[in-house]
Write a protein that holds these residues in place. Sequence first.
Motif, PDB file in Angstrom:
ATOM      1  N   VAL A  61       0.840  -1.201   0.000  1.00 40.09           N
ATOM      2  CA  VAL A  61       0.000   0.000   0.000  1.00 40.09           C
ATOM      3  C   VAL A  61       0.876   1.252   0.000  1.00 40.09           C
ATOM      4  CG1 VAL A  61      -1.754   1.284   1.271  1.00 40.09           C
ATOM      5  CG2 VAL A  61      -1.858  -1.217   1.183  1.00 40.09           C
ATOM      6  N   GLY A  62       1.944   1.217   0.790  1.00 39.69           N
ATOM      7  CA  GLY A  62       2.881   2.340   0.806  1.00 39.69           C
ATOM      8  C   GLY A  62       3.560   2.531  -0.540  1.00 39.69           C
ATOM      9  N   ILE A  63       3.917   1.430  -1.199  1.00 37.41           N
ATOM     10  CA  ILE A  63       4.535   1.517  -2.524  1.00 37.41           C
ATOM     11  C   ILE A  63       3.564   2.135  -3.524  1.00 37.41           C
ATOM     12  CG2 ILE A  63       5.449   0.161  -4.438  1.00 37.41           C
ATOM     13  CD1 ILE A  63       6.501  -1.849  -2.373  1.00 37.41           C
ATOM     14  N   ALA A  64       2.302   1.678  -3.484  1.00 33.15           N
ATOM     15  CA  ALA A  64       1.288   2.219  -4.396  1.00 33.15           C
ATOM     16  C   ALA A  64       1.086   3.718  -4.164  1.00 33.15           C
ATOM     17  CB  ALA A  64      -0.025   1.468  -4.219  1.00 33.15           C
ATOM     18  N   SER A  65       1.080   4.131  -2.902  1.00 35.55           N
ATOM     19  CA  SER A  65       0.912   5.548  -2.582  1.00 35.55           C
ATOM     20  C   SER A  65       2.076   6.373  -3.120  1.00 35.55           C
ATOM     21  CB  SER A  65       0.792   5.726  -1.067  1.00 35.55           C
ATOM     22  OG  SER A  65       0.788   7.093  -0.719  1.00 35.55           O
ATOM     23  N   ALA A  66       3.311   5.889  -2.919  1.00 37.55           N
ATOM     24  CA  ALA A  66       4.489   6.623  -3.385  1.00 37.55           C
ATOM     25  C   ALA A  66       4.509   6.709  -4.909  1.00 37.55           C
ATOM     26  CB  ALA A  66       5.761   5.947  -2.873  1.00 37.55           C
ATOM     27  N   MET A  90      11.288   2.186  -6.862  1.00 34.78           N
ATOM     28  CA  MET A  90      10.054   1.775  -6.191  1.00 34.78           C
ATOM     29  C   MET A  90       9.473   0.510  -6.831  1.00 34.78           C
ATOM     30  SD  MET A  90       8.163   5.366  -5.173  1.00 34.78           S
ATOM     31  CE  MET A  90       8.396   6.232  -6.730  1.00 34.78           C
ATOM     32  N   LEU A  91       9.541   0.426  -8.148  1.00 33.41           N
ATOM     33  CA  LEU A  91       9.045  -0.781  -8.823  1.00 33.41           C
ATOM     34  C   LEU A  91       9.909  -1.989  -8.470  1.00 33.41           C
ATOM     35  CD1 LEU A  91       8.207   0.705 -12.339  1.00 33.41           C
ATOM     36  CD2 LEU A  91       6.585  -0.018 -10.564  1.00 33.41           C
ATOM     37  N   ALA A  92      11.234  -1.783  -8.398  1.00 30.49           N
ATOM     38  CA  ALA A  92      12.117  -2.883  -7.996  1.00 30.49           C
ATOM     39  C   ALA A  92      11.822  -3.314  -6.567  1.00 30.49           C
ATOM     40  CB  ALA A  92      13.573  -2.443  -8.136  1.00 30.49           C
ATOM     41  N   LEU A  93      11.544  -2.345  -5.694  1.00 31.66           N
ATOM     42  CA  LEU A  93      11.182  -2.681  -4.316  1.00 31.66           C
ATOM     43  C   LEU A  93       9.890  -3.492  -4.279  1.00 31.66           C
ATOM     44  CD1 LEU A  93      11.640  -2.442  -1.270  1.00 31.66           C
ATOM     45  CD2 LEU A  93      10.441  -0.238  -1.343  1.00 31.66           C
ATOM     46  N   ALA A  94       8.941  -3.154  -5.139  1.00 35.69           N
ATOM     47  CA  ALA A  94       7.683  -3.899  -5.194  1.00 35.69           C
ATOM     48  C   ALA A  94       7.928  -5.344  -5.616  1.00 35.69           C
ATOM     49  CB  ALA A  94       6.717  -3.216  -6.171  1.00 35.69           C
ATOM     50  N   VAL A  95       8.802  -5.545  -6.608  1.00 33.94           N
ATOM     51  CA  VAL A  95       9.116  -6.908  -7.060  1.00 33.94           C
ATOM     52  C   VAL A  95       9.807  -7.683  -5.955  1.00 33.94           C
ATOM     53  CG1 VAL A  95      10.475  -8.257  -8.714  1.00 33.94           C
ATOM     54  CG2 VAL A  95       9.216  -6.242  -9.486  1.00 33.94           C
ATOM     55  N   PHE A  96      10.776  -7.036  -5.293  1.00 35.42           N
ATOM     56  CA  PHE A  96      11.485  -7.719  -4.210  1.00 35.42           C
ATOM     57  C   PHE A  96      10.543  -8.032  -3.050  1.00 35.42           C
ATOM     58  CE2 PHE A  96      13.719  -7.215  -0.100  1.00 35.42           C
ATOM     59  CZ  PHE A  96      14.425  -8.413  -0.120  1.00 35.42           C
ATOM     60  N   ALA A 123      16.537  -4.941 -12.750  1.00 26.47           N
ATOM     61  CA  ALA A 123      16.206  -3.515 -12.844  1.00 26.47           C
ATOM     62  C   ALA A 123      17.231  -2.777 -13.692  1.00 26.47           C
ATOM     63  CB  ALA A 123      16.124  -2.905 -11.447  1.00 26.47           C
ATOM     64  N   VAL A 124      18.515  -3.064 -13.476  1.00 24.42           N
ATOM     65  CA  VAL A 124      19.566  -2.419 -14.264  1.00 24.42           C
ATOM     66  C   VAL A 124      19.441  -2.801 -15.737  1.00 24.42           C
ATOM     67  CG1 VAL A 124      22.059  -2.292 -14.635  1.00 24.42           C
ATOM     68  CG2 VAL A 124      21.148  -2.232 -12.313  1.00 24.42           C
ATOM     69  N   PHE A 125      19.203  -4.084 -16.002  1.00 25.54           N
ATOM     70  CA  PHE A 125      19.060  -4.556 -17.379  1.00 25.54           C
ATOM     71  C   PHE A 125      17.852  -3.907 -18.052  1.00 25.54           C
ATOM     72  CE2 PHE A 125      17.643  -7.808 -20.495  1.00 25.54           C
ATOM     73  CZ  PHE A 125      18.776  -7.825 -21.296  1.00 25.54           C
ATOM     74  N   ALA A 126      16.742  -3.811 -17.324  1.00 25.95           N
ATOM     75  CA  ALA A 126      15.529  -3.211 -17.887  1.00 25.95           C
ATOM     76  C   ALA A 126      15.739  -1.732 -18.201  1.00 25.95           C
ATOM     77  CB  ALA A 126      14.362  -3.388 -16.923  1.00 25.95           C
TER      78      ALA A 126
END
Length: 220
Positions: A61-66, A90-96, A123-126
């Motif tokens: 929920v915090g990730i979605a808010s940010a 933030m997207l990488a944090l969501a995946v992790f 994430a770096v490759f993307a």
Amino acid sequence: EATAGLTYAEYARRGFFELLAVAALVLPVVLGIHWLLRESSPAVRIAFRLLAATLVVLLFVGIASALERMRAYTGEFGLTQLRLYATAAMLALAVFTAWLLLSLLRERRRQVMGGALVTGLAAVFALNLLNPDAFIVRTNLDRANRDFDTAYALSLSPDATPTIIAGLGRVSDADTRCALALGMVSEYSAARPWQGWTLSHVRADDAIRDNSTALESACP
């Protein structure tokens, strides 16, 4: 709108750093308690998994808010490298976080660090595949009917040059088009030592040379 003096930048920045603070608290606590309970009864471990899953879901929920705050900020002022990399983080944090949740539910804590490494490399490759500077220009051109930051676009690497040239026709303001065209021509005419040769420079020079007529017509 409800908070006097609150800017878009402060709103997005606060959401990002609050997310980092919460993640820095949640992840070590969850992993530490899981390690402490490794010899506990099955009932205790099941209770832990349920509570940890709830906590991790709340982190989502915090990730979605940010992310929503950053979307509002970018929609108002355009995309920059810093905003792009913050969003990617933030997207990488969501995946992790999803990987962490799956690992805890399957009682495989040892896989968490491997998941963190794979997520970081992915994430770096993307980002390399995305071509960040070209993506930034494309995103800002999509809102070119609003203020287009010419100086920032011209400060980007040669990766952005072909995209800028291809999007000149989408810029409605004549002065902005002219400034971009002059910036492209100036970049092409600038002398570079051989040590500065890159494939990006070659592609940028080719794009400028192939579109020289269109660039000249942008400044009557």
